[in-house]
Design a protein around this motif. Structure first.
Motif, PDB file in Angstrom:
ATOM      1  N   UNK A  63       0.779  -1.246   0.000  1.00 40.11           N
ATOM      2  CA  UNK A  63       0.000   0.000   0.000  1.00 40.11           C
ATOM      3  C   UNK A  63       0.811   1.299   0.000  1.00 40.11           C
ATOM      4  N   UNK A  64       2.128   1.234   0.240  1.00 37.54           N
ATOM      5  CA  UNK A  64       2.883   2.492   0.299  1.00 37.54           C
ATOM      6  C   UNK A  64       4.015   2.524  -0.728  1.00 37.54           C
ATOM      7  N   UNK A 118      -7.192   8.935  -6.953  1.00 34.57           N
ATOM      8  CA  UNK A 118      -7.066  10.368  -7.257  1.00 34.57           C
ATOM      9  C   UNK A 118      -7.220  11.191  -5.978  1.00 34.57           C
ATOM     10  N   UNK A 119      -8.162  10.798  -5.133  1.00 33.79           N
ATOM     11  CA  UNK A 119      -8.365  11.516  -3.866  1.00 33.79           C
ATOM     12  C   UNK A 119      -7.108  11.408  -2.997  1.00 33.79           C
ATOM     13  N   UNK A 120      -6.474  10.244  -3.025  1.00 32.57           N
ATOM     14  CA  UNK A 120      -5.230  10.074  -2.256  1.00 32.57           C
ATOM     15  C   UNK A 120      -4.132  11.002  -2.784  1.00 32.57           C
ATOM     16  N   UNK A 121      -4.077  11.154  -4.100  1.00 41.03           N
ATOM     17  CA  UNK A 121      -3.067  12.050  -4.683  1.00 41.03           C
ATOM     18  C   UNK A 121      -3.312  13.487  -4.207  1.00 41.03           C
ATOM     19  N   UNK A 153      -4.991  -1.033  -2.459  1.00 42.76           N
ATOM     20  CA  UNK A 153      -4.984  -1.237  -1.004  1.00 42.76           C
ATOM     21  C   UNK A 153      -4.477  -0.026  -0.222  1.00 42.76           C
ATOM     22  N   UNK A 154      -4.078   1.034  -0.925  1.00 41.04           N
ATOM     23  CA  UNK A 154      -3.597   2.230  -0.226  1.00 41.04           C
ATOM     24  C   UNK A 154      -4.755   2.907   0.506  1.00 41.04           C
ATOM     25  N   UNK A 155      -4.530   3.222   1.784  1.00 43.77           N
ATOM     26  CA  UNK A 155      -5.582   3.868   2.577  1.00 43.77           C
ATOM     27  C   UNK A 155      -5.178   5.311   2.897  1.00 43.77           C
TER      28      UNK A 155
END
Ligand SMILES: *Cc1c(COP(=O)(O)O)cnc(C)c1O
Length: 468
Positions: A72-73, A367-370, A443-445
């Motif tokens: 995830x990272x 996209x939201x994570x970016x 899986x990135x949170x």
């Protein structure tokens, strides 16, 4: 003695151990090339070894050289992970071991491929009559699409390239955005187009092709033209303004190809679809499933609007092949490979598992994570986002009093990579060194993004406060 069951049980145990370790292990490799050679490069024995021993030794030797890029990272390059359903389906794909070149060697995978092709066209909103080939990746998708382009633009001036080759052929003008991905260049080279055929069209500060510049370049061309465009710049994630570019190129009879290795999936969402506006009018599209659809390597997709041109560029026939008369799908007609893995199977399962809304949610979440990344980093003095974060890519540059920013930025990247909390790579953007963050993993949170942004900032502090 048949110990298949024991061997697969061992593989299952090692696989679960690996998956469990992904969120916690250092993201980087922990062994260097010398250590890896000392354990992997063992002499080949005369009489072989017990399979369990081979597998155990492989695992032990490889593990320190495995990058947690499926975890995830990992934000390096543009690299997705793998959904559990895709892993499971990939195992079955291996067990079935089908040669998926022609229908008669694997009826089931032929039908799975044609079905998956239909899903992909439907999700992206592309014509259901388009030709689709499942290839190893974006590189071969670009190659396949450009082979169809070569066939089509030369046929339009009365030259059959499959029969006559390129020697003596009319010159084809190849127009590329200044920001074209490197795989466009290697595709062109493999297709027999040298760098002399290429004209670059200038891009704006986000890496988007400028329509007026394309118009000017087109005006200077005579003869057949191929224009390549991008949906998703590998650095900035930006999109060429296709709604403006495609009609300009079509006016001149050009073939327009869209390299959308990851960005094309914006078309599968309500919120980002505007980024690809007009893309349906293009002649071919290349995309990847092993990046953003989170299937294991390798799976790229070549899509060509004129299925006949696609087929003409790829098809082969041989007396012994028993190819089918047209009702059934032979994949050799759509890809450069002959014998090949049934690589659409994991994608088939992921798309059925996610459904339409699930695919859109995956894209939107990344996209939201970016955006979250950019917001978390920008609050800090000396940290600057270089691009408009329109998709899943963030370009970051670091500066500090009395420090050269390129050097500082590269040092921060190196430090983050060594820390092992997360991993990302560097790039050069418009002449400046930048850290490049790509969020492509299912899986990135939010917590992973927070932890990674903190790791980046603390690396920045360490590097800034160190004396060099
Ligand atoms: C990754 C990428 C490619 C190449 O795809 P592979 O799957 O690595 O072969 C081509 N174009 C763009 C824009 C990409 O991001």
């Amino acid at each position: 003695m048949d110990n298949t069951a024991e061997l697969l049980a061992l593989a299952r145990r090692l696989a679960l151990q690996t998956l469990k370790s992904l969120p916690t292990r250092p993201v980087h490799a922990t062994a260097d090339v010398h250590q890896l050679r000392s354990t992997i490069r063992v002499p080949l024995t005369e009489s072989g070894l017990a399979p369990e021993m081979v597998l155990e030794q492989l695992y032990e030797a490889a593990d320190p050289g495995i990058i947690a890029s499926a975890g995830p990272r990992y934000f390096g390059f543009v690299i997705g992970g793998t959904y559990p359903i895709a892993i499971a389906a990939d195992w079955l794909t291996t067990i079935w071991d089908q040669n998926s070149g022609i229908y008669s060697t694997s009826p089931a995978t032929s039908v799975i491929e044609e079905t998956t092709a239909g899903y992909v066209l439907d999700l992206l909103g592309l014509p259901s009559t388009a030709g689709v080939g499942f290839v190893t990746g974006g590189q071969m998708a670009n190659f396949t699409c450009l082979a169809a382009a070569r066939h089509s633009v030369l046929r339009s001036v009365g030259w059959n390239v499959e029969e006559r080759g390129l020697s003596g052929a009319p010159r084809v003008n190849i127009l590329l955005p200044a920001e074209a991905h490197v795989t466009i260049h290697s595709s062109l080279r493999l297709l027999g187009f040298g760098t002399d055929s290429i004209t670059y069209v200038p891009c704006d500060d986000q890496g988007r092709m400028i329509p007026d510049e394309l118009a000017k370049t087109l005006a200077g061309c005579s003869g057949p033209i191929i224009v390549t465009t991008q949906a998703g710049n590998v650095n900035s994630g930006s999109f060429d303004p296709l709604a403006q570019l495609i009609p300009l190129a079509h006016e001149r009879g050009a073939w327009v190809h869209v390299d959308g290795a990851f960005g094309l999936w914006a078309a599968a969402t309500e919120t980002r679809r505007a980024l690809v506006e007009g893309f349906r009018q293009a002649d071919s599209w290349a995309t990847d499933a092993h990046k953003w659809m989170n299937v294991p390597y390798d799976c790229g997709i070549a899509i060509v609007s004129d299925a006949a041109a696609h087929r003409a560029a790829m098809t082969l026939s041989a007396a012994y092949l028993e190819q089918t008369a047209g009702v059934e799908r032979d994949s050799v007609d759509w890809v450069p490979d002959f014998s090949r893995r049934a690589r659409a199977i994991p994608l088939y399962t992921v798309l059925r598992f996610l459904g339409r809304a699930g695919v859109a949610a995956l894209i939107e979440r990344c996209c939201a994570h970016a955006t979250q990344f950019a917001a978390a980093l920008e609050t800090e003095e000396g940290v600057q986002t270089l691009n408009d974060v329109v998709l899943n890519q963030v370009l970051v540059r670091f500066s500090a009093e009395g420090r050269e920013s390129d050097t500082l930025t590269r040092e921060v990247i190196r430090r983050v990579q060594q820390d092992g909390i997360c991993w990302l790579s560097g790039t050069t953007w418009q002449g400046q060194a930048a850290m490049r963050i790509s969020v492509s993993n299912w899986s990135t949170s939010e917590a992973d993004v927070r932890m990674s942004a903190e790791a980046i900032l603390s690396a920045f502090h360490v590097v800034r406060n160190s004396s060099s």
